[in-house]
Scaffold this motif. Sequence first.
Motif, PDB file in Angstrom:
ATOM      1  N   LYS A  81       0.832  -1.198   0.000  1.00 19.49           N
ATOM      2  CA  LYS A  81       0.000   0.000   0.000  1.00 19.49           C
ATOM      3  C   LYS A  81       0.877   1.262   0.000  1.00 19.49           C
ATOM      4  CE  LYS A  81      -4.061  -1.869   2.199  1.00 19.49           C
ATOM      5  NZ  LYS A  81      -5.006  -1.750   3.284  1.00 19.49           N
ATOM      6  N   ILE A  82       2.020   1.160   0.614  1.00 17.16           N
ATOM      7  CA  ILE A  82       2.912   2.319   0.669  1.00 17.16           C
ATOM      8  C   ILE A  82       3.378   2.689  -0.731  1.00 17.16           C
ATOM      9  CG2 ILE A  82       5.134   3.128   1.524  1.00 17.16           C
ATOM     10  CD1 ILE A  82       4.713   1.372   3.962  1.00 17.16           C
ATOM     11  N   PHE A  83       3.770   1.677  -1.515  1.00 13.71           N
ATOM     12  CA  PHE A  83       4.231   1.940  -2.875  1.00 13.71           C
ATOM     13  C   PHE A  83       3.122   2.541  -3.742  1.00 13.71           C
ATOM     14  CE2 PHE A  83       7.274  -1.503  -1.707  1.00 13.71           C
ATOM     15  CZ  PHE A  83       8.428  -0.723  -1.756  1.00 13.71           C
ATOM     16  N   GLU A  84       1.929   2.047  -3.558  1.00 12.80           N
ATOM     17  CA  GLU A  84       0.811   2.576  -4.332  1.00 12.80           C
ATOM     18  C   GLU A  84       0.537   4.030  -3.966  1.00 12.80           C
ATOM     19  OE1 GLU A  84      -2.604   0.033  -3.998  1.00 12.80           O
ATOM     20  OE2 GLU A  84      -1.442  -1.705  -4.647  1.00 12.80           O
ATOM     21  N   LYS A  85       0.717   4.345  -2.673  1.00 15.46           N
ATOM     22  CA  LYS A  85       0.504   5.703  -2.213  1.00 15.46           C
ATOM     23  C   LYS A  85       1.535   6.649  -2.870  1.00 15.46           C
ATOM     24  CE  LYS A  85      -1.120   7.258   2.180  1.00 15.46           C
ATOM     25  NZ  LYS A  85      -0.974   7.203   3.619  1.00 15.46           N
ATOM     26  N   TYR A  86       2.796   6.227  -2.903  1.00  9.99           N
ATOM     27  CA  TYR A  86       3.849   7.039  -3.518  1.00  9.99           C
ATOM     28  C   TYR A  86       3.621   7.163  -5.014  1.00  9.99           C
ATOM     29  CZ  TYR A  86       6.670   7.257   0.700  1.00  9.99           C
ATOM     30  OH  TYR A  86       7.122   7.516   1.959  1.00  9.99           O
ATOM     31  N   LYS A  87       3.154   6.077  -5.631  1.00  9.16           N
ATOM     32  CA  LYS A  87       2.869   6.094  -7.056  1.00  9.16           C
ATOM     33  C   LYS A  87       1.778   7.116  -7.378  1.00  9.16           C
ATOM     34  CE  LYS A  87       2.597   2.657 -10.673  1.00  9.16           C
ATOM     35  NZ  LYS A  87       2.323   1.278 -11.006  1.00  9.16           N
ATOM     36  N   GLU A  88       0.783   7.165  -6.533  1.00  8.66           N
ATOM     37  CA  GLU A  88      -0.313   8.121  -6.720  1.00  8.66           C
ATOM     38  C   GLU A  88       0.206   9.560  -6.602  1.00  8.66           C
ATOM     39  OE1 GLU A  88      -4.067   8.100  -4.435  1.00  8.66           O
ATOM     40  OE2 GLU A  88      -3.943   5.920  -4.714  1.00  8.66           O
ATOM     41  N   MET A  89       1.081   9.791  -5.596  1.00 12.02           N
ATOM     42  CA  MET A  89       1.614  11.142  -5.385  1.00 12.02           C
ATOM     43  C   MET A  89       2.490  11.566  -6.575  1.00 12.02           C
ATOM     44  SD  MET A  89       2.363  11.573  -1.278  1.00 12.02           S
ATOM     45  CE  MET A  89       3.985  11.003  -1.406  1.00 12.02           C
ATOM     46  N   ILE A  90       3.253  10.633  -7.114  1.00 16.74           N
ATOM     47  CA  ILE A  90       4.121  10.954  -8.240  1.00 16.74           C
ATOM     48  C   ILE A  90       3.292  11.256  -9.481  1.00 16.74           C
ATOM     49  CG2 ILE A  90       5.861   9.996  -9.801  1.00 16.74           C
ATOM     50  CD1 ILE A  90       7.049   8.581  -7.379  1.00 16.74           C
ATOM     51  N   ASN A  91       2.238  10.504  -9.678  1.00 12.28           N
ATOM     52  CA  ASN A  91       1.377  10.714 -10.851  1.00 12.28           C
ATOM     53  C   ASN A  91       0.586  12.016 -10.760  1.00 12.28           C
ATOM     54  OD1 ASN A  91       2.213   8.431 -12.181  1.00 12.28           O
ATOM     55  ND2 ASN A  91       0.631   7.131 -11.259  1.00 12.28           N
ATOM     56  N   ASN A  92       0.400  12.531  -9.582  1.00 13.10           N
ATOM     57  CA  ASN A  92      -0.287  13.793  -9.382  1.00 13.10           C
ATOM     58  C   ASN A  92       0.565  14.910 -10.017  1.00 13.10           C
ATOM     59  OD1 ASN A  92      -1.757  15.960  -8.521  1.00 13.10           O
ATOM     60  ND2 ASN A  92      -1.817  15.319  -6.380  1.00 13.10           N
ATOM     61  N   THR A  93      -0.029  15.786 -10.800  1.00  7.29           N
ATOM     62  CA  THR A  93       0.710  16.805 -11.547  1.00  7.29           C
ATOM     63  C   THR A  93       1.412  17.814 -10.641  1.00  7.29           C
ATOM     64  OG1 THR A  93      -1.281  18.149 -11.740  1.00  7.29           O
ATOM     65  CG2 THR A  93      -0.757  16.661 -13.569  1.00  7.29           C
ATOM     66  N   ASN A  94       0.893  18.110  -9.480  1.00  9.50           N
ATOM     67  CA  ASN A  94       1.540  19.055  -8.573  1.00  9.50           C
ATOM     68  C   ASN A  94       2.870  18.507  -8.082  1.00  9.50           C
ATOM     69  OD1 ASN A  94      -0.485  20.933  -8.804  1.00  9.50           O
ATOM     70  ND2 ASN A  94      -1.620  20.171  -7.027  1.00  9.50           N
ATOM     71  N   TYR A  95       2.923  17.226  -7.791  1.00 10.25           N
ATOM     72  CA  TYR A  95       4.172  16.630  -7.321  1.00 10.25           C
ATOM     73  C   TYR A  95       5.190  16.542  -8.455  1.00 10.25           C
ATOM     74  CZ  TYR A  95       2.183  15.518  -2.802  1.00 10.25           C
ATOM     75  OH  TYR A  95       1.642  15.609  -1.562  1.00 10.25           O
ATOM     76  N   LYS A  96       4.750  16.276  -9.660  1.00  8.23           N
ATOM     77  CA  LYS A  96       5.670  16.237 -10.798  1.00  8.23           C
ATOM     78  C   LYS A  96       6.324  17.600 -11.002  1.00  8.23           C
ATOM     79  CE  LYS A  96       3.852  12.609 -13.765  1.00  8.23           C
ATOM     80  NZ  LYS A  96       3.271  12.301 -15.066  1.00  8.23           N
ATOM     81  N   LYS A  97       5.532  18.632 -10.898  1.00  7.14           N
ATOM     82  CA  LYS A  97       6.043  19.985 -11.053  1.00  7.14           C
ATOM     83  C   LYS A  97       7.065  20.295  -9.957  1.00  7.14           C
ATOM     84  CE  LYS A  97       3.629  23.824 -12.918  1.00  7.14           C
ATOM     85  NZ  LYS A  97       2.480  24.704 -12.859  1.00  7.14           N
ATOM     86  N   MET A  98       6.745  19.871  -8.734  1.00  4.06           N
ATOM     87  CA  MET A  98       7.642  20.100  -7.606  1.00  4.06           C
ATOM     88  C   MET A  98       8.950  19.332  -7.808  1.00  4.06           C
ATOM     89  SD  MET A  98       6.944  19.663  -3.530  1.00  4.06           S
ATOM     90  CE  MET A  98       6.959  17.888  -3.526  1.00  4.06           C
ATOM     91  N   ILE A  99       8.900  18.114  -8.295  1.00  6.67           N
ATOM     92  CA  ILE A  99      10.107  17.315  -8.518  1.00  6.67           C
ATOM     93  C   ILE A  99      10.955  17.950  -9.621  1.00  6.67           C
ATOM     94  CG2 ILE A  99      10.932  15.096  -9.387  1.00  6.67           C
ATOM     95  CD1 ILE A  99       8.655  13.788  -7.818  1.00  6.67           C
ATOM     96  N   TYR A 100      10.337  18.393 -10.711  1.00  3.65           N
ATOM     97  CA  TYR A 100      11.084  19.052 -11.783  1.00  3.65           C
ATOM     98  C   TYR A 100      11.773  20.322 -11.263  1.00  3.65           C
ATOM     99  CZ  TYR A 100       8.904  15.979 -15.260  1.00  3.65           C
ATOM    100  OH  TYR A 100       8.522  14.906 -15.991  1.00  3.65           O
ATOM    101  N   ASN A 101      11.075  21.075 -10.461  1.00  2.38           N
ATOM    102  CA  ASN A 101      11.667  22.289  -9.886  1.00  2.38           C
ATOM    103  C   ASN A 101      12.832  21.950  -8.967  1.00  2.38           C
ATOM    104  OD1 ASN A 101       9.908  23.966 -11.235  1.00  2.38           O
ATOM    105  ND2 ASN A 101       8.460  24.126  -9.514  1.00  2.38           N
ATOM    106  N   LEU A 102      12.687  20.911  -8.165  1.00  3.93           N
ATOM    107  CA  LEU A 102      13.748  20.477  -7.251  1.00  3.93           C
ATOM    108  C   LEU A 102      14.979  20.033  -8.039  1.00  3.93           C
ATOM    109  CD1 LEU A 102      14.475  20.035  -4.289  1.00  3.93           C
ATOM    110  CD2 LEU A 102      13.536  17.742  -4.480  1.00  3.93           C
ATOM    111  N   VAL A 103      14.776  19.266  -9.104  1.00  3.23           N
ATOM    112  CA  VAL A 103      15.900  18.820  -9.937  1.00  3.23           C
ATOM    113  C   VAL A 103      16.578  20.033 -10.589  1.00  3.23           C
ATOM    114  CG1 VAL A 103      16.479  17.544 -12.051  1.00  3.23           C
ATOM    115  CG2 VAL A 103      14.977  16.516 -10.348  1.00  3.23           C
ATOM    116  N   ALA A 104      15.810  20.989 -11.045  1.00  4.45           N
ATOM    117  CA  ALA A 104      16.377  22.194 -11.660  1.00  4.45           C
ATOM    118  C   ALA A 104      17.217  22.974 -10.654  1.00  4.45           C
ATOM    119  CB  ALA A 104      15.267  23.062 -12.233  1.00  4.45           C
ATOM    120  N   ILE A 105      16.728  23.088  -9.432  1.00  2.58           N
ATOM    121  CA  ILE A 105      17.466  23.800  -8.383  1.00  2.58           C
ATOM    122  C   ILE A 105      18.773  23.073  -8.067  1.00  2.58           C
ATOM    123  CG2 ILE A 105      17.436  24.432  -5.940  1.00  2.58           C
ATOM    124  CD1 ILE A 105      14.458  25.079  -6.291  1.00  2.58           C
TER     125      ILE A 105
END
Length: 194
Positions: free
Chosen positions: A2-26
């Motif tokens: 269930k933990i992996f599915e929860k993280y998968k859901e958060m990653i698929n969410n567009t807000n988290y993707k945007k945050m990850i891209y910004n973090l990688v850019a920084i």
Amino acid sequence: MKIFEKYKEMINNTNYKKMIYNLVAIIIVCVIALLSWDTFFPSSRSNPETKLVGNVKEKEETQASDYKDSLEQQLKHILGQIKGVGAVEVMVTYESTAEVIPAINKTQSNQITEEKDAQGGTRTTKQDDQSESIITSNNGTGQLIVLKEIKPQIRGVVVVAEGAGDIQVKTELIEAVKTIFQVPAHKVMVYEKQ
């Protein structure tokens, strides 16, 4: 699971993707800034070898000046002892300055590699590496270890003496300077002092 599915859901969410891209850019910007820091803001530290070479040059200049002054004082004292000379002033000129030869650690390595390919051909690669470093004392002062010091050659000597008007005294002065410095007579000039 269930933990992996929860993280998968958060990653698929567009807000988290945007945050990850910004973090990688920084992170990328920070890495580039760190790598170029020395280019834009050079440190005040300098290479120890450069400091040693600077110290050697300063030491050479000081020693050359001390050597020249000492030599002139000794010559003045000796010539002043000759009968009839009186008060003496001397000047010695040199071809160059004193040369100090420091101890150097040389390392050299040679490597030859021979490769054979499937068609029967051979390829030989030769690699020569050579490095030199100046040896300093280990007592923490970092003083240079000197192998040899070459004193400068004398270009000429001028002697001004009270008794130089007498030809006998003048001849004795020239002979004394020639003997002390092993220079020919045309490099020694003697004048009468006022």
